[in-house]
Design a protein around this motif. Structure first.
Motif, PDB file in Angstrom:
ATOM      1  N   ASP A   1       5.099  -2.277  -9.884  1.00  0.00           N
ATOM      2  CA  ASP A   1       4.968  -3.512  -9.103  1.00  0.00           C
ATOM      3  C   ASP A   1       5.467  -4.671  -9.957  1.00  0.00           C
ATOM      4  OD1 ASP A   1       4.250  -5.263  -7.132  1.00  0.00           O
ATOM      5  OD2 ASP A   1       2.081  -5.027  -7.351  1.00  0.00           O
ATOM      6  N   HIS A  56      -4.189  -6.791 -10.077  1.00  0.00           N
ATOM      7  CA  HIS A  56      -4.862  -5.595  -9.567  1.00  0.00           C
ATOM      8  C   HIS A  56      -4.402  -4.387 -10.363  1.00  0.00           C
ATOM      9  CE1 HIS A  56      -1.029  -4.456  -7.609  1.00  0.00           C
ATOM     10  NE2 HIS A  56      -0.882  -5.753  -7.410  1.00  0.00           N
ATOM     11  N   THR A  76      -1.757  -5.510 -12.974  1.00  0.00           N
ATOM     12  CA  THR A  76      -0.753  -6.565 -12.888  1.00  0.00           C
ATOM     13  C   THR A  76      -1.375  -7.890 -13.307  1.00  0.00           C
ATOM     14  OG1 THR A  76      -1.266  -7.251 -10.624  1.00  0.00           O
ATOM     15  CG2 THR A  76       0.319  -5.454 -10.876  1.00  0.00           C
ATOM     16  N   GLU A  79      -0.298 -11.563 -11.991  1.00  0.00           N
ATOM     17  CA  GLU A  79       0.643 -12.140 -11.026  1.00  0.00           C
ATOM     18  C   GLU A  79       0.151 -13.443 -10.404  1.00  0.00           C
ATOM     19  OE1 GLU A  79       0.977 -10.090  -7.237  1.00  0.00           O
ATOM     20  OE2 GLU A  79      -0.213  -8.447  -8.028  1.00  0.00           O
ATOM     21  N   GLU A 121       5.158 -11.709 -11.717  1.00  0.00           N
ATOM     22  CA  GLU A 121       4.259 -10.552 -11.861  1.00  0.00           C
ATOM     23  C   GLU A 121       4.829  -9.520 -12.813  1.00  0.00           C
ATOM     24  OE1 GLU A 121       4.074  -8.027  -8.343  1.00  0.00           O
ATOM     25  OE2 GLU A 121       2.077  -7.349  -8.913  1.00  0.00           O
TER      26      GLU A 121
HETATM   27 MN    MN Z   1       1.061  -6.840  -7.185  1.00  0.00          MN
END
Ligand code: MN
Ligand code: GLY
Length: 340
Positions: free
Chosen positions: A210, A284, A311, A313, A327
């Motif tokens: 991510d 998260h 992460t 972000e 992020e």
């Molecule tokens: Mn994310």
């Protein structure tokens, strides 16, 4: 601990295989994977140390196995069961106490093994490579393409034309649309000097990556962190978000509570006067699920430990103007956060 799971990622975590109609049952030292005839051969070829059982009625089979085992307690995650199925499962199994333990499988997965971290690193690398290729595409051909088209293009590039699965439906948002943290792509087109926010990830061996970047679009676009915007307000907000991102990463320590890391990022944004425009949590966990424990939010007092992957972000979103989010994924190692 005796337990039952049926969420696909929970199944995969238990035995390295999953399908969309199966139940995993742990009864003492015995493990069972109960599925229907469409999957049994595949399951047997892919699962070790777990008995694969074929059944046309999974819940009936589970009830039979539970009865036979003489266990007294069984843990389950109430989020995985609807009341209809749960009632079928426990009906007349009066000798067995069913203990509801919310998210117990996801909680087990919050701390990653060395092997999982290696796989996640590779997912992050593939995601980063995809961003680089997308920047090259934008440089050469992005001008006057719509968000809808750019999202389609990003999906093709990131997935290497279908070779990799994506972690989620990627976000490509230009100017005003980037003020919606999870914007759906519009027909608006990309023009020189626009701000473009891209949030995307890929899966490697089922583990997600991510990443989000907010960049100035021109014929030199990159997704590097040193962005120079011609508009002062954009630059100020970009610099604030980058500072929140960097401080949260440098100050995050194992032994902190998740809300303390959230607060580090939030304080930077608050001090710059943008508190009400940071409308989500700081991060998260990422693993088999794109969103998992630990949640780096003001509401989470989860203890941060080595080998957690999550992460950072932060974002600032000015309605009807633009939004910025930066992020990265980090892993906690030897007490500190390292960018993956
Ligand atoms: Mn994310
Ligand atoms: N990158 C999408 C999300 O974290 O919700």
């Amino acid at each position: 601990m005796n337990y039952i799971v049926k969420d696909e990622n929970a199944l995969f975590y238990e035995c390295g295989y999953s399908c969309d109609n199966a139940i995993f049952l742990k009864l003492g030292d015995d493990s069972f994977f109960i599925t229907d005839g469409r999957y049994t051969v595949d399951a047997k070829e892919n699962i070790k140390n777990t008995r694969v059982i074929q059944s046309q009625n999974l819940i009936q089979e589970v009830r039979f196995l539970i009865r036979k085992s003489n266990i007294k307690k069984l843990y389950y995650d109430p989020k995985e069961w609807n009341t209809y199925e749960f009632n079928l499962l426990k009906n007349k199994l009066n000798r067995v106490s069913f203990f509801a333990k919310v998210d117990f499988s996801k909680l087990k997965r919050a701390i990653k093994s060395n092997d999982e971290i290696k796989i996640i690193k590779q997912a992050v690398k593939l995601g980063r490579d995809g961003f680089k290729k997308f920047a090259k595409y934008l440089k050469n051909s992005g001008e006057l393409k719509s968000e809808e088209f750019l999202q389609y293009k990003l999906k093709s590039i990131l997935s290497s034309f279908g070779e990799l699965e994506l972690s989620f439906e990627p976000i490509v948002a230009i100017n005003k649309n980037s003020a919606k943290p999870h914007a759906t792509p519009s027909k608006g087109v990309l023009q020189n000097g626009d701000l473009i926010l891209v949030d995307a990830g890929v899966k490697y061996k089922r583990y997600c990556s991510d990443r989000t970047r907010s960049s100035l679009f021109n014929n030199k676009i990159t997704f590097k962190e040193n962005q120079k915007f011609s508009k002062k307000k954009r630059q100020k907000i970009y610099d604030t978000v980058l500072k929140a991102h960097d401080e949260a990463i440098t100050k995050a320590k194992s032994g902190m509570r998740a809300f303390e890391i959230d607060k580090i990022a939030r304080d930077v944004i608050d001090k710059a006067g943008f508190a009400k425009f940071f409308v989500h949590s700081t991060g998260h966990g990422v693993g088999l699920n794109i969103h998992e424990y630990p949640f780096i939010s003001a509401k989470s007092d989860m203890l941060i430990e080595d080998h957690m992957v999550f992460t950072i972000e932060p974002g600032i979103y000015i309605p009807n103007e633009f939004g910025i989010r930066i992020e990265d994924m980090i892993v906690m190692k030897n007490g500190v956060a390292r960018i993956l």
